[in-house]
Design a protein around this motif. Sequence first.
Motif: not given
Length: 128
Positions: A81-88, A118-122
């Motif tokens: 959730q944290v990483l998705t929110q950062l991307l947003l 996104l690659e880093e999040i993956k």
Amino acid sequence: AVERERFVEATLDASFRQLIAFVRATEREAERGGATDLDEGVVGALAATFAATWRDALVRVNADVLRLFANFVNGVEVLKQVLTQLLLYYTRFQEIVRKAWKKPPAFAKDLVPTATILEEIKKYSRIF
């Protein structure tokens, strides 16, 4: 769920406070129909700071979340959730830049491609 959202926002705020505040304030002003004449120096500094610090911030966020959540499954979900929110937030920042400048500003070279984030999040997702 509300507590988790607060945690996500607080975690991001610790590392990305200026960027998030800028995005929120700029979007609020645009919603009110206000002028969105942005200072290229200020926006450029935000872009440069993000570019220089985001990877290290992700390492800290990952460590903090996994340290604070004894339940590994919950920790992984919160981290996602944290990483998705950062991307947003960063996508919204890029959109503000696109709308404010007809041609790419000088600092455009400092904008981190969304695909890179996104690659880093993956990578973090694969750890689990």
